[in-house]
Write an enzyme that holds these catalytic residues in place. Structure first.
Site: not given
Ligand SMILES: *Cc1c(COP(=O)(O)O)cnc(C)c1O
Length: 358
Positions: A302, A254, A34, A130
């Site tokens: 990024m 950053y 999956k 679940r």
């Protein structure tokens, strides 16, 4: 061309699959592919295991149809069943197996008219809370579905919530509740995901359902003799494409999360969080630079990240940087970044996949 790559070693995948099958005791093995095989490429992985896996497990019919379109003709199980009764004709057309794990799915199967045979995995909620039928509903659902001529003998399944915690009594409790609930019912059984298969030998039954371990990551909180045999399937790699020297006291990136304590040579790597590398990997997170141990400095951007080259004078523009693979392993990197070994490969995108061992 941008040098970011996810190398996929299909020999390692097959080796991990054989370990899973061995641990399952030669019983039937469903390979969970999956989520695009946990980010490794579902078509390539299913092809590599075609003929060895007894079935493939996917999350939805869209994923199953992708495999069918690629020529995978063996059993494919929809692990969550169908999301809408409208899917049943397609399920029949493509000969898919499906879980029945909620009362409304039982009703929908009863109401569905077909000449075909339906292969159902009936799921018990043994404590995960679940998906799955409650113990009080399970036997009645089994009786209703077994009475339908179009329903083949069912596989009885449940899913473990805490099998990665070898000191938790929960797995044993779930297995006991499963055994008590299905007592006397006909059908093969299936309980084990990867952590249960690696850590709980007496829970194994007719079908095992490994996922993460196929991709070579250890799902247990600790390592054991079996997890040492898992071979990483994905190597996440890119190259350094710029360098600079900065003085002690100067920041990198950053937020100035890294400030040099010594004159530092910085390498800039063409791979960032938009490729699936964790944005908040801390300073010091291990990487390999041309096969040598190195580490990350500064916040991941990024499209780029920065590494410390001060102690690696041979490294520079063009050097290969491995973000995960044989070293660091996914299961070592993930906890350092406060994510799971499941999440990291699933998040990979934009990088080209390069297959070997096909
Ligand atoms: C994904 C999944 C698995 C595989 O789980 P891993 O922890 O990756 O081994 C097994 N069973 C079901 C029902 C699943 O959804």
């Amino acid at each position: 061309m941008r040098p970011a790559r996810a190398l996929i070693d299909l020999d390692a995948l097959r080796s991990n699959f054989r370990l899973a099958r061995e641990l399952g005791g030669g019983r039937k093995t469903l390979a969970a592919v999956k989520a695009d095989a946990y980010g490794h490429g579902a078509v390539a992985c299913a092809r590599a295991l075609d003929g060895e896996a007894d079935a493939f497990g996917v999350a939805c019919i869209e994923e199953a149809l992708e495999l069918r379109a690629a020529g995978i003709s063996g059993p494919i199980l929809l692990l969550e069943g169908f999301f809408d009764a409208d899917e049943l004709p397609l399920i029949v057309q493509h000969k898919l197996w499906f879980a029945v794990a909620a009362p409304w799915q039982v009703d929908a199967v009863e109401a569905f008219q077909t000449d075909a045979t339906l292969q159902i995995w009936l799921k018990l909620d043994s404590g995960m809370h679940r998906l799955g039928l409650a113990p009080a509903e399970f036997r009645a659902a089994h009786a209703r579905l077994s009475a339908l001529p179009q329903v083949a003998p069912m596989v009885l399944m449940s899913h473990m919530a805490r099998a990665d915690e070898l000191d938790s009594p929960r797995t044993r409790e779930q297995a006991d509740l499963f055994a008590a609930t299905i007592e006397g019912l006909a059908g093969e059984t299936s309980l084990c995901n990867s952590p249960a298969l690696l850590g709980w030998p007496d829970v194994r039954s007719d079908w095992v359902r490994p996922g993460l371990m196929l991709y070579g990551a250890n799902p247990l909180a600790a390592h054991n003799a079996y997890t040492e045999r898992l071979r990483p399937v994905m190597t996440m790699q890119s190259k350094i494409f710029a360098t600079r020297e900065i003085a002690a006291g100067e920041p990198v990136g950053y937020g100035a999360r890294f400030v040099a304590e010594r004159p530092t040579r910085v390498g800039v790597v063409a791979l960032g969080y938009a490729d699936g590398y964790p944005q908040f990997a801390p300073n010091g997170t291990p990487v390999q630079i041309d096969g040598q141990p190195g580490h990350l400095i500064g916040r991941v951007s990024m499209d780029m990240l920065t590494v410390d080259l001060t102690d690696l004078p041979q490294a520079g523009v063009g050097s290969t940087v491995t973000l995960w693979g044989d070293a660091p392993r996914l299961d070592v990197l993930a906890p350092l970044c406060k994510v799971s070994a499941y999440q990291l490969p699933c998040a990979v995108k934009r990088v080209a996949r390069v297959l070997s061992g096909g």
